[in-house]
Motif scaffolding. Structure first.
Motif, mmCIF file in Angstrom:
data_model
loop_
_atom_site.group_PDB
_atom_site.id
_atom_site.type_symbol
_atom_site.label_atom_id
_atom_site.label_comp_id
_atom_site.label_asym_id
_atom_site.label_seq_id
_atom_site.Cartn_x
_atom_site.Cartn_y
_atom_site.Cartn_z
ATOM 1 N N UNK A 34 0.852 -1.187 0.000
ATOM 2 C CA UNK A 34 0.000 0.000 0.000
ATOM 3 C C UNK A 34 0.888 1.238 0.000
ATOM 4 N N UNK A 35 0.310 2.352 -0.435
ATOM 5 C CA UNK A 35 1.074 3.584 -0.562
ATOM 6 C C UNK A 35 0.442 4.695 0.271
ATOM 7 N N UNK A 36 1.294 5.474 0.909
ATOM 8 C CA UNK A 36 0.890 6.753 1.483
ATOM 9 C C UNK A 36 1.121 7.811 0.421
ATOM 10 N N UNK A 37 0.093 8.617 0.145
ATOM 11 C CA UNK A 37 0.247 9.681 -0.841
ATOM 12 C C UNK A 37 0.093 11.042 -0.172
ATOM 13 N N UNK A 38 0.850 11.998 -0.703
ATOM 14 C CA UNK A 38 0.755 13.389 -0.283
ATOM 15 C C UNK A 38 0.334 14.194 -1.505
ATOM 16 N N UNK A 39 -0.878 14.728 -1.445
ATOM 17 C CA UNK A 39 -1.447 15.470 -2.579
ATOM 18 C C UNK A 39 -1.344 14.655 -3.862
ATOM 19 N N UNK A 40 -1.793 13.410 -3.756
ATOM 20 C CA UNK A 40 -1.897 12.462 -4.871
ATOM 21 C C UNK A 40 -0.560 11.924 -5.363
ATOM 22 N N UNK A 41 0.535 12.271 -4.706
ATOM 23 C CA UNK A 41 1.847 11.745 -5.081
ATOM 24 C C UNK A 41 2.268 10.680 -4.072
ATOM 25 N N UNK A 42 2.575 9.445 -4.524
ATOM 26 C CA UNK A 42 3.026 8.414 -3.581
ATOM 27 C C UNK A 42 4.374 8.772 -2.969
ATOM 28 N N UNK A 43 4.471 8.669 -1.650
ATOM 29 C CA UNK A 43 5.711 9.060 -0.968
ATOM 30 C C UNK A 43 6.293 7.942 -0.102
ATOM 31 N N UNK A 44 5.444 7.041 0.411
ATOM 32 C CA UNK A 44 5.933 5.928 1.236
ATOM 33 C C UNK A 44 5.188 4.668 0.828
ATOM 34 N N UNK A 45 5.932 3.562 0.736
ATOM 35 C CA UNK A 45 5.379 2.253 0.358
ATOM 36 C C UNK A 45 5.548 1.288 1.521
ATOM 37 N N UNK A 46 4.491 0.568 1.871
ATOM 38 C CA UNK A 46 4.546 -0.431 2.939
ATOM 39 C C UNK A 46 4.084 -1.770 2.383
#
Length: 436
Positions: free
Chosen positions: A419-431
């Motif tokens: 899964x991805x954490x996105x900041x303003x629709x940009x993926x920034x962290x992947x878990x």
């Protein structure tokens, strides 16, 4: 089990009366300590001939300078470095800060002084590092941004589900995150409906900054475990030059233990050529689950192309700096410290590529989730995250300001690859979570 226990409530064992952080690092440009009042210039792009410095000017100027360095155009390099130095400031707006920290890396690349600069930055950071300053920085960052807590919640959920019902747990933590994710896991174990399991936590330390504070962290972890009523054993493995050297015997893994391996920001510090060996080493430990969290950037595939690597590095850190700018107040000392931590990584990526270190701890060759997945699939199968864990992460994100979102597992062939954490629709962290 109460699912809300999977989400952090403030990392309780870190709290005690606040002490002021002990200063900051020296300025990069001693003659440029105050924010500039003007951002304008008439410089023209070497590609299009169009004016490149209006509005978001830093990206254009920095890319132009990177191209000049790649082309070995000495007169253009000198002109652009001078212009950037006039405009940059570590105390200004986002563009001025990006210009300041990337200018340092560009200067080091142009003068082949990256290794010396990196060692100096590391030495300064180590001298100013203490448990109190690290504690304050971590807590404030977790308060204003889910950048780190996203991976903690996802990993904890996967580990607790994979080890559910076991009475002897052994978590091998390869993360350099100062154990900040484990208090909430201890809380969850303490409230299990069945017998409270025994937990052994083995922390593999690869960064010298972390090694210096592990004694106090261990004492606090043990105290917190007693408070929670969880039988607990804590051990630190330091002096490891390469993660491929880890063994079951060296980590004290016993046959009657259910093992989980937690890797947060750890694999990017392994040299690219060594990663297959490290993944095979993790497989040899016989884990029930391996959790991997990495920031979404690719500094590996372009490492032989300076301009492409520079552009990807600039893209990623622009997102990061803009996130910090919107998350912290302008006068935040913690924000300045986080930005200055980035300066070492930027120099390491862009100006130390040909340097062979004595250890792999300082490697910064990040990859994106899809790239990590290809390597991990050689030894593991994707475990994916349950709906409960995904719901926990969504609940976490609701605590923060708008702009953050979770990209859940996708349907189709790769639906379980994290899964991805996105900041303003940009993926920034992947878990992600994996099983043998």
């Amino acid at each position: 089990m109460d699912r809300t226990l999977f989400t952090p409530k403030g990392t309780y064992f870190f709290h005690h009366p606040t002490q002021q952080s002990n200063g900051t690092q020296p300025d990069m440009q001693s003659s440029n300590n105050q924010p500039q009042t003007s951002h304008t210039s008439t410089s023209r792009s070497s590609d299009s001939g169009e004016p490149c410095v209006t509005g978001k000017w830093a990206s254009s100027l920095l890319k132009e300078c990177a191209r000049a360095i790649s082309d070995k155009d000495s007169s253009r390099i000198h002109h652009l470095l001078w212009m950037l130095n006039e405009l940059a400031s570590p105390y200004g707006d986002c563009d001025q800060k990006l210009a300041s920290y990337f200018l340092q890396a560009l200067f080091c690349k142009a003068t082949e002084s990256g290794h010396r600069c990196y060692k100096t930055l590391s030495s300064v950071a180590e001298k100013s590092h203490s448990f109190d300053s690290a504690r304050k920085l971590i807590l404030k960052f977790q308060e204003v941004s889910p950048w780190t807590t996203f991976g903690h919640v996802a990993s904890n959920g996967a580990i607790l589900e994979a080890l559910e019902g076991e009475t002897k747990l052994h978590i091998i933590d390869i993360s350099n995150t100062l154990c900040t994710q484990w208090p909430t896991l201890l809380e969850a174990l303490a409230t299990r409906n069945d017998e409270t399991p025994r937990l052994k936590l083995t922390v593999v330390v690869t960064a010298s900054l972390v090694r210096s504070v592990m004694k106090e962290i261990g004492q606090r972890m043990e105290k917190f475990a007693r408070l929670m009523g969880v039988p607990f054993e804590f051990q630190v493995i330091s002096g490891v030059n390469h993660l491929g050297e880890l063994t079951k015997e060296g980590l004290g893994v016993r046959d009657d233990e259910a093992v989980a391996v937690n890797c947060i920001g750890a694999l990017r510090r392994v040299e690219v050529e060594e990663r297959r060996r490290v993944i095979q080493t993790l497989q040899s430990l016989g884990p029930r689950v391996v959790t991997v969290v990495e920031e979404e950037a690719d500094f590996s595939s372009s490492r032989n192309d300076f301009v492409k690597c520079f552009e990807e590095c600039l893209r990623f850190y622009t997102l990061y700096f803009e996130m910090l700018e919107e998350s912290f107040v302008p006068t935040s000392n913690e924000r300045l410290m986080l930005e200055r931590e980035c300066s070492r990584s930027i120099v390491r990526v862009l100006a130390c590529d040909d340097i062979e270190d004595d250890t792999g701890e300082d490697c910064e060759r990040r990859e994106k989730g899809i790239q990590w997945s290809e390597g991990l699939k050689e030894a593991f199968s994707p475990l994916g995250f349950s709906e409960d864990v995904v719901d926990d992460v969504k609940a976490l994100l609701k605590r923060y300001r708008s702009g953050w979102a979770l990209v859940p597992p996708q349907q189709g062939e790769n639906h379980q690859l994290g899964i991805y954490l996105t900041w303003k629709d940009e993926p920034v962290v992947w878990a992600s979570a994996w099983k043998p």
